[in-house]
Write a protein that holds these residues in place. Structure first.
Motif, PDB file in Angstrom:
ATOM      1  N   ASN A 213       3.375  34.724  35.750  1.00  0.00           N
ATOM      2  CA  ASN A 213       2.343  35.623  36.272  1.00  0.00           C
ATOM      3  C   ASN A 213       1.033  34.852  36.160  1.00  0.00           C
ATOM      4  OD1 ASN A 213       0.472  37.536  36.940  1.00  0.00           O
ATOM      5  ND2 ASN A 213       1.334  39.161  35.660  1.00  0.00           N
TER       6      ASN A 213
ATOM      7  N   TYR B 184      -2.554  48.344  34.734  1.00  0.00           N
ATOM      8  CA  TYR B 184      -1.633  47.415  34.073  1.00  0.00           C
ATOM      9  C   TYR B 184      -0.807  48.045  32.956  1.00  0.00           C
ATOM     10  CZ  TYR B 184      -4.324  44.007  36.718  1.00  0.00           C
ATOM     11  OH  TYR B 184      -4.911  43.302  37.746  1.00  0.00           O
TER      12      TYR B 184
ATOM     13  N   PRO C 167      -4.859  34.191  33.285  1.00  0.00           N
ATOM     14  CA  PRO C 167      -6.090  34.743  32.716  1.00  0.00           C
ATOM     15  C   PRO C 167      -6.136  36.264  32.687  1.00  0.00           C
ATOM     16  CG  PRO C 167      -6.478  33.917  34.936  1.00  0.00           C
ATOM     17  CD  PRO C 167      -5.106  33.451  34.536  1.00  0.00           C
TER      18      PRO C 167
ATOM     19  N   ALA D 221      -1.683  35.575  37.414  1.00  0.00           N
ATOM     20  CA  ALA D 221      -2.831  36.496  37.478  1.00  0.00           C
ATOM     21  C   ALA D 221      -3.755  36.077  38.626  1.00  0.00           C
ATOM     22  CB  ALA D 221      -3.514  36.588  36.121  1.00  0.00           C
ATOM     23  N   ALA D 222      -5.069  36.036  38.390  1.00  0.00           N
ATOM     24  CA  ALA D 222      -5.999  35.758  39.492  1.00  0.00           C
ATOM     25  C   ALA D 222      -5.755  34.392  40.133  1.00  0.00           C
ATOM     26  CB  ALA D 222      -7.434  35.857  38.992  1.00  0.00           C
TER      27      ALA D 222
ATOM     28  N   HIS E  68       4.266  40.022  39.125  1.00  0.00           N
ATOM     29  CA  HIS E  68       2.997  40.739  38.978  1.00  0.00           C
ATOM     30  C   HIS E  68       3.287  42.131  38.467  1.00  0.00           C
ATOM     31  CE1 HIS E  68       0.925  37.518  40.895  1.00  0.00           C
ATOM     32  NE2 HIS E  68       1.881  37.496  41.802  1.00  0.00           N
ATOM     33  N   ILE E  69       2.468  42.562  37.538  1.00  0.00           N
ATOM     34  CA  ILE E  69       2.649  43.884  36.931  1.00  0.00           C
ATOM     35  C   ILE E  69       2.327  44.969  37.952  1.00  0.00           C
ATOM     36  CG2 ILE E  69       1.726  45.420  35.148  1.00  0.00           C
ATOM     37  CD1 ILE E  69       1.230  42.770  33.494  1.00  0.00           C
ATOM     38  N   SER E  70       1.225  44.795  38.656  1.00  0.00           N
ATOM     39  CA  SER E  70       0.801  45.780  39.647  1.00  0.00           C
ATOM     40  C   SER E  70       1.380  45.435  41.020  1.00  0.00           C
ATOM     41  CB  SER E  70      -0.728  45.816  39.725  1.00  0.00           C
ATOM     42  OG  SER E  70      -1.232  44.596  40.239  1.00  0.00           O
TER      43      SER E  70
ATOM     44  N   HIS F  27      -3.945  33.768  43.551  1.00  0.00           N
ATOM     45  CA  HIS F  27      -4.531  33.982  44.866  1.00  0.00           C
ATOM     46  C   HIS F  27      -5.283  32.766  45.408  1.00  0.00           C
ATOM     47  CE1 HIS F  27      -3.268  37.985  43.988  1.00  0.00           C
ATOM     48  NE2 HIS F  27      -4.105  38.099  42.981  1.00  0.00           N
TER      49      HIS F  27
HETATM   50  C1  DQA Z   1      -1.753  40.486  38.444  1.00  0.00           C
HETATM   51  C2  DQA Z   1      -2.405  40.797  39.796  1.00  0.00           C
HETATM   52  C3  DQA Z   1      -3.575  39.854  40.056  1.00  0.00           C
HETATM   53  O1  DQA Z   1      -4.174  40.162  41.308  1.00  0.00           O
HETATM   54  C4  DQA Z   1      -4.628  40.022  38.979  1.00  0.00           C
HETATM   55  O2  DQA Z   1      -5.659  39.075  39.169  1.00  0.00           O
HETATM   56  C5  DQA Z   1      -4.075  39.937  37.600  1.00  0.00           C
HETATM   57  C6  DQA Z   1      -2.758  40.507  37.305  1.00  0.00           C
HETATM   58  C7  DQA Z   1      -0.642  41.494  38.084  1.00  0.00           C
HETATM   59  O3  DQA Z   1       0.141  41.187  37.190  1.00  0.00           O
HETATM   60  O4  DQA Z   1      -0.589  42.592  38.662  1.00  0.00           O
HETATM   61  O5  DQA Z   1      -4.757  39.491  36.679  1.00  0.00           O
HETATM   62  O6  DQA Z   1      -1.151  39.192  38.518  1.00  0.00           O
END
Ligand code: DQA
Length: 147
Positions: free
Chosen positions: A73, A22, A9, A75-76, A99-101, A79
């Motif tokens: 990835n 990002y 997402p 994303a949220a 993860h990008i970050s 977690h």
């Molecule tokens: C993410 C990191 C996650 O914490 C966040 O919810 C994202 C992107 C990343 O690629 O850094 O949506 O997965």
């Protein structure tokens, strides 16, 4: 060899979404970079993105049945989604979490991943290059006849 790159997402909003976190690459550009890198590496890369958890679960089932490696990835969902984890746990081929970050430099709720212990490896904090590094690893380590 086919490889799925699956994005969860809000990743469809890359380029517009918090660019200081990002970067400025859009999801479309990310998808093109992955498919181009894939063809150089001899991989048939397909990139998909969804904001719907059940859709991601279905794609993981598809990859599990086909024996495709997955670059994920989530994303949220990374977690907290046990549903995504349980689907990813069915993959017979390697799963690479991206993860990008650098989530470890960010809020405490991003420090835990329900996926990392079932992933073959994790790449984070290197921007969209992390996807390309994951594809390079798969090209080097996953045999052509393995699904
Ligand atoms: C993410 C990191 C996650 O914490 C966040 O919810 C994202 C992107 C990343 O690629 O850094 O949506 O997965």
């Amino acid at each position: 060899r086919k490889v799925l790159v699956l994005n969860g997402p809000n990743l469809g909003r890359l380029g517009m979404r918090e660019p200081e976190v990002y970067g400025s690459t859009t999801h479309q550009e990310l998808a093109e970079r992955c498919t181009e890198a894939g063809s150089r590496l001899g991989l048939d890369v397909e990139v998909r993105q969804t904001d719907h958890e059940g859709e991601l679960v279905g794609w993981l089932h598809e990859a599990a049945d086909a024996g495709w490696p997955v670059v994920l990835n989530a994303a949220a969902w990374t977690h907290y989604s046990i549903a995504v984890r349980d689907a990813a746990a069915q993959l017979p081929a390697p799963l690479i979490e991206v993860h990008i970050s650098n989530v470890h430099k960010r809020e405490p709720f991003r420090q835990h991943s329900v996926l990392s212990d079932i992933a073959r490896g994790v790449i984070l904090g290197l921007g969209v290059d992390g996807y390309l590094l994951a594809l390079r690893w798969l090209a080097d380590h996953v045999a052509d006849n393995a699904g």
